[in-house]
Design a protein around this motif. Sequence first.
Motif, PDB file in Angstrom:
ATOM      1  N   ARG A   5      -5.687  -2.898   0.162  1.00 44.30           N
ATOM      2  CA  ARG A   5      -4.951  -2.511   1.364  1.00 44.30           C
ATOM      3  C   ARG A   5      -5.735  -1.431   2.105  1.00 44.30           C
ATOM      4  O   ARG A   5      -6.560  -0.715   1.518  1.00 44.30           O
ATOM      5  CB  ARG A   5      -3.563  -1.981   0.989  1.00 44.30           C
ATOM      6  N   HIS A  59      -5.486   2.202   4.217  1.00 44.18           N
ATOM      7  CA  HIS A  59      -4.669   3.402   4.081  1.00 44.18           C
ATOM      8  C   HIS A  59      -4.706   4.213   5.376  1.00 44.18           C
ATOM      9  O   HIS A  59      -5.711   4.198   6.100  1.00 44.18           O
ATOM     10  CB  HIS A  59      -5.180   4.290   2.939  1.00 44.18           C
ATOM     11  N   TYR A  64      -5.009   7.343   5.609  1.00 41.76           N
ATOM     12  CA  TYR A  64      -5.998   8.409   5.542  1.00 41.76           C
ATOM     13  C   TYR A  64      -7.392   7.951   5.972  1.00 41.76           C
ATOM     14  O   TYR A  64      -8.278   8.768   6.224  1.00 41.76           O
ATOM     15  CB  TYR A  64      -6.046   9.045   4.148  1.00 41.76           C
ATOM     16  N   VAL A  99      -1.914  -0.767   9.232  1.00 49.87           N
ATOM     17  CA  VAL A  99      -1.813  -0.695   7.771  1.00 49.87           C
ATOM     18  C   VAL A  99      -0.789  -1.699   7.242  1.00 49.87           C
ATOM     19  O   VAL A  99      -1.013  -2.345   6.218  1.00 49.87           O
ATOM     20  CB  VAL A  99      -1.444   0.736   7.326  1.00 49.87           C
ATOM     21  N   ASN A 129       0.597  -0.058  -6.913  1.00 45.35           N
ATOM     22  CA  ASN A 129      -0.240   1.069  -6.519  1.00 45.35           C
ATOM     23  C   ASN A 129      -0.715   1.814  -7.759  1.00 45.35           C
ATOM     24  O   ASN A 129      -0.181   1.632  -8.862  1.00 45.35           O
ATOM     25  CB  ASN A 129       0.528   2.018  -5.584  1.00 45.35           C
ATOM     26  N   TRP A 133       5.291   9.621  -1.428  1.00 38.72           N
ATOM     27  CA  TRP A 133       4.127   9.242  -0.604  1.00 38.72           C
ATOM     28  C   TRP A 133       3.520  10.456   0.076  1.00 38.72           C
ATOM     29  O   TRP A 133       4.205  11.181   0.799  1.00 38.72           O
ATOM     30  CB  TRP A 133       4.540   8.216   0.440  1.00 38.72           C
ATOM     31  N   MET A 151      -0.659   7.452  -2.442  1.00 38.49           N
ATOM     32  CA  MET A 151      -1.050   7.474  -1.031  1.00 38.49           C
ATOM     33  C   MET A 151      -0.813   6.148  -0.319  1.00 38.49           C
ATOM     34  O   MET A 151      -1.496   5.841   0.662  1.00 38.49           O
ATOM     35  CB  MET A 151      -2.532   7.866  -0.920  1.00 38.49           C
ATOM     36  N   SER A 152       0.158   5.369  -0.781  1.00 40.17           N
ATOM     37  CA  SER A 152       0.393   4.053  -0.163  1.00 40.17           C
ATOM     38  C   SER A 152       1.843   3.634  -0.354  1.00 40.17           C
ATOM     39  O   SER A 152       2.713   4.452  -0.623  1.00 40.17           O
ATOM     40  CB  SER A 152      -0.549   3.017  -0.796  1.00 40.17           C
TER      41      SER A 152
END
Length: 278
Positions: A82, A84, A86, A94, A113, A187, A212-213
Motif C-alpha cells: 500500500r 502511505h 507519510y 492512498v 499491517n 494510527w 502508520m496505515s
Amino acid sequence: MSELHALDAAVDAIRARAPGAAPKVGIVLGSGLGAVADAVTDATDIRYEDIPGFPRPGVTSHAGRLRLGSLGGTPVAVLQGRAHAYEGHRLADVVRPVRTLARLGCDTVVLTNAAGSLHASVGPGRLMLVTDHINGTGLNPLAGANEDALGPRFFDMTSAYDAALQERLRDAGHAERIALAEGVYYWVLGPSFETPAEIRAMRILGADAVGMSTVPETIALRHMGVRVAAISGITNLAAGMVPGSALDHAETMTRGSAMAADLARLLSRFLSGATDER
C-alpha cells in the motif's frame, strides 16, 4: 476527474487484464506480509503501474502488485503493498486501491499491517485482531467534497470492524492453533517512530498497538458500506518498553516475514467458510 471516474478507470484496466475475475473478498498486505499472496491459487498479477490512479508504494517491502485468484476456496483480490500518507500521497490516492476492490465486487476487505505492541504480554510474532481504532492524525480521507455515489456525507463508525468477521477470525485462529491477541489500533502519520512519552499517552487513551496505515482505508471502505476486518502483525514492542533498544524498519521486515505463514493459514481457514455463507 472525479473520484468515481478514477475508480471506474482502474476497474476497467483490471477487467481488461483479468476479464474472468470476480473477487468477493479483498485483502491488503502490510509490511513484511507479502508472502501471504503465495498461498493464492490460479493467480493473475497486475502491477500497480498498469492500473490508472494507483499510487506506487515507496516502501521497498511493498511489491506494488494486485493478485487475483482464490484463497480458501474464495475468489480474492490481494493488494500486495500500500501507499502511505507519510510518503506524500494524498489520502484520496492512498485509499483508491481499496475503493477499487469494492467497485470490483468485494463486499468484505481484510486489512493487515505491521504494528508495535503497547503491552509486554503481546510481544513480537503475535497476530492481533483489531477490534477498534483511534485516529491520532486528525486526517480523514473523506475531507472535501463528498461523492454521493460512493457513500453518504456522514456515516456511523460505531462498528468499524465487523463483529461477525471478528468472530469468524477467532474461530479460524482456534482451528489453526494461532493465539490471536485482540486490541485497539492507533494510527500515527509517521514516518518517524513514536517517542516513549507518546506511547505512554496512547496506552492511557486505550490503544494496544500502533502503526502508520489501515485507518484511512477502514474509513473509506465503511463509507462505501464494505465490511472490514483487520489484523496487526506485531513486529516489536513500542518505544521505551525495552530499555536500551532502538526501533528500525529492518526489525519490522524480519518479524513480518516470520508471521506471514501464520497469517496465510489464518486467512485460508477464515475464507474456507466464506463460500458456504454466500
